[in-house]
Motif scaffolding. Structure first.
Motif, mmCIF file in Angstrom:
data_model
loop_
_atom_site.group_PDB
_atom_site.id
_atom_site.type_symbol
_atom_site.label_atom_id
_atom_site.label_comp_id
_atom_site.label_asym_id
_atom_site.label_seq_id
_atom_site.Cartn_x
_atom_site.Cartn_y
_atom_site.Cartn_z
ATOM 1 N N PRO A 39 42.410 46.075 48.700
ATOM 2 C CA PRO A 39 41.074 45.506 48.871
ATOM 3 C C PRO A 39 40.636 44.670 47.667
ATOM 4 O O PRO A 39 41.257 44.756 46.598
ATOM 5 N N ASN A 40 39.577 43.896 47.818
ATOM 6 C CA ASN A 40 39.030 43.126 46.692
ATOM 7 C C ASN A 40 38.771 44.063 45.517
ATOM 8 O O ASN A 40 38.236 45.146 45.695
ATOM 9 N N GLY A 41 39.171 43.605 44.329
ATOM 10 C CA GLY A 41 38.915 44.400 43.132
ATOM 11 C C GLY A 41 39.926 45.514 42.898
ATOM 12 O O GLY A 41 39.774 46.315 41.973
ATOM 13 N N ALA A 42 40.995 45.562 43.708
ATOM 14 C CA ALA A 42 41.989 46.639 43.571
ATOM 15 C C ALA A 42 42.823 46.494 42.301
ATOM 16 O O ALA A 42 43.447 47.454 41.854
ATOM 17 N N LYS A 44 44.919 43.454 41.769
ATOM 18 C CA LYS A 44 46.122 42.660 42.049
ATOM 19 C C LYS A 44 46.293 41.533 41.021
ATOM 20 O O LYS A 44 47.369 41.348 40.465
ATOM 21 N N GLU A 174 48.162 34.644 45.855
ATOM 22 C CA GLU A 174 47.432 34.110 47.013
ATOM 23 C C GLU A 174 47.812 32.672 47.385
ATOM 24 O O GLU A 174 46.959 31.774 47.374
ATOM 25 N N HIS A 205 46.100 38.051 50.748
ATOM 26 C CA HIS A 205 45.153 38.733 51.629
ATOM 27 C C HIS A 205 45.496 38.527 53.102
ATOM 28 O O HIS A 205 45.026 39.270 53.959
HETATM 29 N N1 LIG Z 1 38.283 40.145 32.352
HETATM 30 C C1 LIG Z 1 37.703 41.165 32.987
HETATM 31 N N2 LIG Z 1 36.694 41.862 32.409
HETATM 32 C C2 LIG Z 1 36.132 42.906 33.030
HETATM 33 N N3 LIG Z 1 36.488 43.357 34.256
HETATM 34 C C3 LIG Z 1 37.475 42.709 34.884
HETATM 35 C C4 LIG Z 1 38.136 41.584 34.296
HETATM 36 N N4 LIG Z 1 39.090 41.146 35.162
HETATM 37 C C5 LIG Z 1 39.021 41.947 36.236
HETATM 38 N N5 LIG Z 1 38.060 42.883 36.078
HETATM 39 C C6 LIG Z 1 37.734 43.962 37.014
HETATM 40 O O1 LIG Z 1 38.947 44.660 37.276
HETATM 41 C C7 LIG Z 1 39.013 45.032 38.656
HETATM 42 C C8 LIG Z 1 40.255 44.439 39.279
HETATM 43 O O2 LIG Z 1 40.068 43.040 39.407
HETATM 44 P P1 LIG Z 1 41.207 42.078 39.996
HETATM 45 O O3 LIG Z 1 40.662 40.698 39.964
HETATM 46 O O4 LIG Z 1 42.488 42.346 39.325
HETATM 47 O O5 LIG Z 1 41.288 42.595 41.504
HETATM 48 P P2 LIG Z 1 41.968 41.890 42.759
HETATM 49 O O6 LIG Z 1 42.648 42.972 43.510
HETATM 50 O O7 LIG Z 1 42.798 40.758 42.311
HETATM 51 O O8 LIG Z 1 40.709 41.368 43.558
HETATM 52 P P3 LIG Z 1 40.587 40.139 44.609
HETATM 53 O O9 LIG Z 1 41.329 40.569 45.806
HETATM 54 O O10 LIG Z 1 39.115 40.068 44.847
HETATM 55 O O11 LIG Z 1 41.139 38.928 43.930
HETATM 56 C C9 LIG Z 1 37.717 44.546 39.297
HETATM 57 O O12 LIG Z 1 36.810 45.629 39.320
HETATM 58 C C10 LIG Z 1 37.244 43.452 38.360
HETATM 59 O O13 LIG Z 1 35.849 43.331 38.390
#
Ligand SMILES: Nc1ncnc2c1ncn2[C@@H]1O[C@H](COP(=O)(O)OP(=O)(O)OP(=O)(O)O)[C@@H](O)[C@H]1O
Length: 251
Positions: A39-42, A44, A174, A205
């Motif tokens: 999911p978003n924020g996981a 990745k 992506e 995604h």
């Molecule tokens: N530089 C940063 N500073 C603080 N928090 C961060 C930073 N980068 C990512 N996060 C947090 O770390 C977590 C993972 O983020 P990440 O972008 O890796 O997830 P994702 O799976 O790629 O999400 P998406 O599918 O939305 O791209 C999230 O809660 C995000 O807010």
């Protein structure tokens, strides 16, 4: 079982109180398409950033061909064969598709003495560049300025520029983002055509694309890898369904 080309051991990345990568371990086998979903924020993008070297982990190791590359800077990783797909922002709009790829070949070769000779007229650069453009289905568009390429074609060009460095492992963050169904299907066909040439770690995604391409899938949830398995097994895994796949996939 083949040795993993890329091995992720107990990787940890914290942002303040948030553990974005929570003791993740994964083996990427040579030749496979290995997808990472969640999911978003996981976590990745954070994971891929630690593989490219843009983000420094707080714990754990990354091994490439058995060599510890955890502390290696971005350019050194690309030199040993770990490439991230270029982003559209790396494309030079006024240069043709061929010139963009030729410059990527040149940058990888790292021979600054070549600078006196325009990349576009150097056969040692343009021949491999043309071959790579053919591979991604842009052979007939080689002489078109990048700015005049359709969005989907620019995404193909990004892949070509990454392939130009002759990587063993291609990290794709992506590749279908922002694409309509037709362009997505086209990209799936292109990536399927690369199978066997290069090992691919795919973050995506678009579940149709993931299930069409992946040999194995790792599911990330809140920074943790909750499962790694073949697509059919992931689809029927109850923990995965509860955490992710059963839900509405809006992304
Ligand atoms: N530089 C940063 N500073 C603080 N928090 C961060 C930073 N980068 C990512 N996060 C947090 O770390 C977590 C993972 O983020 P990440 O972008 O890796 O997830 P994702 O799976 O790629 O999400 P998406 O599918 O939305 O791209 C999230 O809660 C995000 O807010």
């Amino acid at each position: 079982m083949a040795e993993p080309v890329l091995k992720i051991e107990n990787l940890v990345k914290r942002f303040g109180g948030l553990t974005a990568t929570d003791h993740v371990s994964m083996d990427i086998r040579a030749g496979e398409v290995h997808a990472v979903i969640g999911p978003n924020g996981a976590g990745k993008t954070t994971l891929i950033g630690q593989l490219t070297g843009e983000i420094r982990p707080d714990g754990g190791r990354v091994l490439f061909d058995g060599r510890d590359i955890t502390g290696l800077p971005v350019h050194r990783r690309s030199a040993i064969g770990l490439a991230r797909s270029f982003q559209i922002t790396n494309i030079l709009a006024d240069f043709t598709a061929l010139e963009n790829v030729a410059l990527a070949v040149q940058a990888h070769a790292g021979h600054s003495f070549r600078f006196w000779k325009p990349a576009a007229r150097d056969a040692t650069l343009t021949e491999p560049a043309r071959a790579v453009l053919e591979k991604v289905g842009l052979g007939a568009r080689a002489d078109i300025p990048a700015a005049s390429l359709a969005h989907g074609e620019q995404r193909q060009l990004e892949i070509a520029m990454a392939l130009a460095t002759g990587p063993r492992v291609l990290l794709l963050d992506e590749p279908m983002a922002g694409m309509g169904p037709e362009d997505s299907q086209h990209m799936v066909a292109i990536l399927a055509g690369l199978k066997g040439d290069v090992t691919i770690l795919l973050i995506e995604h678009d579940m149709d694309a993931v299930f069409a391409l992946a040999d194995r899938i790792t599911v990330l949830v809140y920074g943790r890898a909750i499962a790694t398995d073949a697509p059919e097994a992931i689809r029927s895994n109850p923990e995965v369904r509860a955490a992710y796949l059963g839900e509405d996939q809006d992304a």
